[in-house]
Design an enzyme around this catalytic site. Structure first.
Site, PDB file in Angstrom:
ATOM      1  NE  ARG A   7      -6.602 -43.169  -2.005  1.00 56.70           N
ATOM      2  CZ  ARG A   7      -5.717 -42.198  -1.853  1.00 56.70           C
ATOM      3  NH1 ARG A   7      -4.599 -42.409  -1.214  1.00 56.70           N
ATOM      4  NH2 ARG A   7      -5.953 -41.011  -2.357  1.00 56.70           N
ATOM      5  CE  LYS A  35       1.970 -24.270   0.450  1.00 57.96           C
ATOM      6  NZ  LYS A  35       3.232 -25.026   0.300  1.00 57.96           N
ATOM      7  N   GLY A  60      -4.947 -34.857  -6.750  1.00 54.42           N
ATOM      8  CA  GLY A  60      -3.961 -34.347  -7.706  1.00 54.42           C
ATOM      9  C   GLY A  60      -4.273 -34.760  -9.129  1.00 54.42           C
ATOM     10  N   GLY A  69      -8.384 -34.793  -1.581  1.00 54.21           N
ATOM     11  CA  GLY A  69      -8.363 -35.678  -0.426  1.00 54.21           C
ATOM     12  C   GLY A  69      -9.137 -35.129   0.751  1.00 54.21           C
TER      13      GLY A  69
END
Ligand code: ADP
Ligand code: MG
Length: 393
Positions: free
Chosen positions: A35, A197, A371, A348
């Site tokens: 990053r 999930k 996200g 990610g």
């Protein structure tokens, strides 16, 4: 059109640059500097334009108070080394002292402030905190794509408080890539969903399904769907309270004519461990956990991918972190890489998997923000973009 850094004259300006230096750390050391490296061209551009640049970011979840383990000082030191330039590190985020340090920067000088989340005003979207931050420059540049979906002070409020606000090149690049999937993509569009999930991703399943001609579902997510289709899943991870939702997604896909492919074989084991004994099965035995998709599933998924024109992938196909369960994710990653389609990988862990298999270069776009990319696909207005669009200039 959203204003971009590339489109404005920043010569000699005082710039407040929001970056995403939310890097993984272990014992005070940065374990992956991707990053930071990605932000280098933006920072170099500002240096070359003789800007006085104040860099700000969040790191981890310090819950609104200082936590030495989550200081950005290590990131500032690392950035200075990469740029071979001096960086003033401010041991605070806002206030008179920090403003003075910023004012004293030479032309082309760089300063980094402490973790924004050391101040409760950041996550609390506090107006006073935003005003204090906005005093650190004249032009706001948001190049923190991974945080664009958060309504935090530095993302959603600061743009409206400064003389000018623009998106940086990293954000511009992400949006351009994702727009190819959202605005009239080349068909057939194939979506691949996996990961852990269902509850976190059920909204995206629906949103993605609407954009897709075929949807391939793997990872832990698949077992909730298989239960919805009344199949045996043994001790695999299932979210019981999401079964009805899964059923509804499958029904909607059928009505719309979206083909949904679920795993037809599985890599199972008695435990999730590096030394587990594994078996490939079509029907999951009662006492086993499915931890990866099997080779026939990889083959079926690969055939779909070979015929695709646009591919979006989020979520690993199995527990790829452990060698016995990495094959499915690797096989699918190879099929995506080989596909002539326009390919986007978001998330990610998905990005980490693709990097681990050394296939990142063969994807058209690997999103840095899981996200944020999912929120963008869902059509959710990203607060960071809205704040820059709304002020108009
Ligand atoms: P991303 O970060 O790409 O959005 P997620 O965070 O949703 O992906 O999911 C990644 C995690 O899902 C990985 O840690 C992986 O081990 C786990 N996972 C994938 N398949 C399974 C499975 N069958 N059972 C348990 N965990 C799984
Ligand atoms: Mg993840």
């Amino acid at each position: 059109m959203i204003r971009r850094l590339q489109d404005i004259d920043v010569q000699g300006a005082e710039v407040l640059l929001r970056v995403d230096f939310n890097v993984p750390m272990s014992d005070g050391a940065i374990t992956d500097d991707t990053r930071i490296r990605r932000a280098l061209p933006t920072i170099r551009h500002l240096q070359e334009q003789g800007c006085k640049t104040v860099i700000c970011s969040h790191l981890g979840r310090p819950r609104g108070r200082p936590d030495p383990k989550l200081s950005l000082e290590a990131a500032a030191t690392h950035l200075a080394a990469l740029l071979e330039a001096e960086i003033v590190f401010a041991h605070g985020t806002v206030g008179d002292d920090i403003e003075e340090l910023a004012r004293d920067l030479p032309a082309g000088g760089l300063m980094m402030v402490e973790n924004l989340r050391f101040n409760a005003g950041e996550k609390g979207a506090n107006k006073d905190f935003a005003v204090a931050l906005s005093r650190l420059g004249r032009i706001f540049v948001n190049d923190a794509f991974g945080a664009m979906h958060r309504p935090d002070a530095s993302i959603a409020l600061v743009p409206g408080l400064m003389e000018q606000a623009v998106i940086g090149p990293l954000v511009a690049n992400e949006i351009e890539a994702l727009a190819k999937l959202v605005d009239s993509p080349k068909r057939p569009v194939v979506g691949i969903l996996g990961g852990a999930k269902v509850s976190d991703k059920i909204d995206i399943v629906e949103a993605l399904a609407r954009r897709c001609d075929a949807l391939l579902i793997g990872g832990a997510m698949a077992y909730t769907f298989l239960v919805a289709k009344e199949q045996e899943v043994g001790r695999s991870r299932v979210e019981r309270d999401k079964i009805r939702l899964a059923t509804r997604v499958l029904e909607r896909c059928e009505e719309r004519g979206t083909r949904v492919l679920l795993p037809i074989d599985h890599v199972v084991a008695e435990k999730m461990a590096e030394d587990a004994e594994v078996q490939v099965v079509e029907t999951i035995p009662e006492d086993m956990i499915a931890l990866d998709i099997g080779p026939s599933t990889v083959k079926a998924f690969s055939e779909e991918l070979g015929a695709a024109a646009t591919v979006f992938w989020n979520g690993p196909m199995g527990v790829f972190e452990m060698t016995p369960f990495a094959g499915g994710t690797k096989g699918v990653a190879e099929a995506v890489a080989a596909s002539p389609a326009y390919t986007i990988v978001g998330g990610g862990d998905s990005a980490a998997a693709v990097a681990a298999f050394d296939l990142s270069e063969r994807m058209d776009h690997v999103s840095t923000g899981g996200g944020a990319s999912l929120a963008y696909l869902q059509g959710a207005d990203l607060p960071g973009l809205r704040a820059i669009v709304q002020r108009g200039s």
